[in-house]
Scaffold this active site. Structure first.
Site, PDB file in Angstrom:
ATOM      1  N   GLY A  79      52.648 141.427 110.056  1.00  9.21           N
ATOM      2  CA  GLY A  79      51.775 140.997 111.145  1.00  9.21           C
ATOM      3  C   GLY A  79      52.538 140.855 112.441  1.00  9.21           C
ATOM      4  O   GLY A  79      53.550 140.147 112.504  1.00  9.21           O
ATOM      5  N   GLY A  80      52.048 141.517 113.492  1.00  7.87           N
ATOM      6  CA  GLY A  80      52.724 141.490 114.784  1.00  7.87           C
ATOM      7  C   GLY A  80      51.970 140.698 115.832  1.00  7.87           C
ATOM      8  O   GLY A  80      52.036 141.010 117.023  1.00  7.87           O
ATOM      9  N   GLU A 105      38.777 133.319 113.468  1.00  8.73           N
ATOM     10  CA  GLU A 105      38.935 132.869 112.081  1.00  8.73           C
ATOM     11  C   GLU A 105      37.870 131.832 111.705  1.00  8.73           C
ATOM     12  O   GLU A 105      38.083 131.024 110.808  1.00  8.73           O
ATOM     13  CB  GLU A 105      40.326 132.281 111.881  1.00  8.73           C
ATOM     14  CG  GLU A 105      41.442 133.303 111.967  1.00  8.73           C
ATOM     15  CD  GLU A 105      42.793 132.695 111.699  1.00  8.73           C
ATOM     16  OE1 GLU A 105      43.338 132.915 110.594  1.00  8.73           O
ATOM     17  OE2 GLU A 105      43.321 131.986 112.575  1.00  8.73           O
ATOM     18  N   ASN A 164      45.490 130.105 108.422  1.00  5.47           N
ATOM     19  CA  ASN A 164      44.593 128.966 108.557  1.00  5.47           C
ATOM     20  C   ASN A 164      43.527 129.042 107.470  1.00  5.47           C
ATOM     21  O   ASN A 164      43.215 130.116 106.963  1.00  5.47           O
ATOM     22  CB  ASN A 164      43.921 128.964 109.933  1.00  5.47           C
ATOM     23  CG  ASN A 164      44.890 128.614 111.037  1.00  5.47           C
ATOM     24  OD1 ASN A 164      45.770 127.777 110.860  1.00  5.47           O
ATOM     25  ND2 ASN A 164      44.737 129.241 112.190  1.00  5.47           N
ATOM     26  N   LYS A 180      45.673 120.666 107.373  1.00  5.82           N
ATOM     27  CA  LYS A 180      45.656 121.608 108.500  1.00  5.82           C
ATOM     28  C   LYS A 180      44.234 122.103 108.760  1.00  5.82           C
ATOM     29  O   LYS A 180      43.828 122.287 109.906  1.00  5.82           O
ATOM     30  CB  LYS A 180      46.580 122.797 108.208  1.00  5.82           C
ATOM     31  CG  LYS A 180      46.668 123.826 109.343  1.00  5.82           C
ATOM     32  CD  LYS A 180      47.365 123.273 110.563  1.00  5.82           C
ATOM     33  CE  LYS A 180      47.406 124.253 111.731  1.00  5.82           C
ATOM     34  NZ  LYS A 180      48.126 125.501 111.424  1.00  5.82           N
TER      35      LYS A 180
END
Length: 289
Positions: free
Chosen positions: A7-8, A256, A99, A178
């Site tokens: 992942g960038g 998300e 997440n 979280k």
């Protein structure tokens, strides 16, 4: 240590920049353009908008994952399904930094030793090779189906004074704590287009935040007051930051929201405030297309 960062985005670039100071890092990305730019330019890290360092990092497409000592999966949760055929081939330890909790159903199907974590740093991707580190925090990781001893060894190797990594015992509690924070701060900052601190300084947004915290804590069976304290602390520490969901809306990207509010609604339907922000963010996504 040879580390693969899958992942960038903001988190992928951030941890790649720190790990590459002491280790051999390869970033696995989705686009050929980003792969070429990282190979050519490396990763430039800024700290509160001031240039910090330029790091030399290798890059490959995620369809060409090579053997590394361990991997960090830094894509958003809704992108994991696309990666899954490639992740299934990996035999080395994999650390997931997403997440929400919806990704656990994918991790259960992997043969590799897997671990899950949360990132408490603030980071903003400037472009394909530049990352701005906006807020120092900790990466907390817990065993999922991998051994505590193996994770402890990885953490001891990767931990840095200025980029700490912490071992946690209970992955479920780690992700739940979280998730409550994300379920409150992310949708509200996206809907009202405000920085994180407004969650507690604007009394009307704070009212909504308390209701969202109440619903999330109830679903996840967490103590509500302790959960609210963590929300407030996070909002204070990251007061000037732009949440990832707000950034996604501003840049017309998929958020998300399914992994956060959507996950809570899967557990319990009658959550009026959560349902409202869930549909509100989806509406903003649709209007941005």
């Amino acid at each position: 240590m040879k580390i693969g960062i899958i992942g960038g985005g903001s988190i992928g670039l951030l941890i790649s920049s720190y790990f590459s100071e002491f280790h051999d890092v390869t970033v696995y990305v989705h686009r050929e353009t980003q792969k070429k730019l990282i190979k050519e330019k490396g990763i430039t890290r800024f700290h509160h908008s001031k240039k910090d360092k330029n790091l030399s990092v290798n890059a490959e497409l995620y369809t060409n994952i090579k053997v590394e000592d361990c991997y960090f999966v830094c894509v958003k949760q809704h992108q994991i399904e696309r990666l899954f055929p490639y992740l299934r081939k990996i035999k080395q330890p994999i650390i997931f930094l997403q997440n929400g909790m919806g990704h656990l159903k994918f991790i259960q199907q992997l043969e590799s030793n897997s671990f899950v974590g949360v990132v408490e740093h603030g980071a903003k991707r400037i472009d394909d090779t530049c990352i701005d580190h906006l807020g120092n925090g900790t990466i907390k990781i817990a065993p999922f189906n991998g051994s505590k001893a193996q994770l402890k060894s990885i953490i001891q190797t990767l931990h840095q004074q200025h980029f700490p990594i912490q071992l946690e015992a209970d992955y479920e509690l780690l992700l739940k704590n979280k998730l409550v924070i994300n379920a409150v701060i992310n949708p509200l900052t996206a809907i009202f287009n405000v920085s994180n601190g407004k969650i507690i300084t604007n009394k009307y947004i704070q009212f909504l935040a308390r209701q969202l915290c109440h619903e999330a804590a109830k679903v996840l069976q967490l103590d509500e007051e302790s959960a609210w304290e963590r929300v407030v602390q996070t909002a204070q520490v990251t007061s000037t930051n732009t949440s990832s969901m707000r950034a996604d809306i501003l840049n017309n990207r998929k958020t998300e929201i399914e992994a956060i509010s959507g996950y809570l609604l899967e557990q319990k339907k009658n959550l009026p405030y959560t349902s409202f922000v869930y549909h509100s963010v989806l509406a903003l996504e649709k209007e941005g297309k």
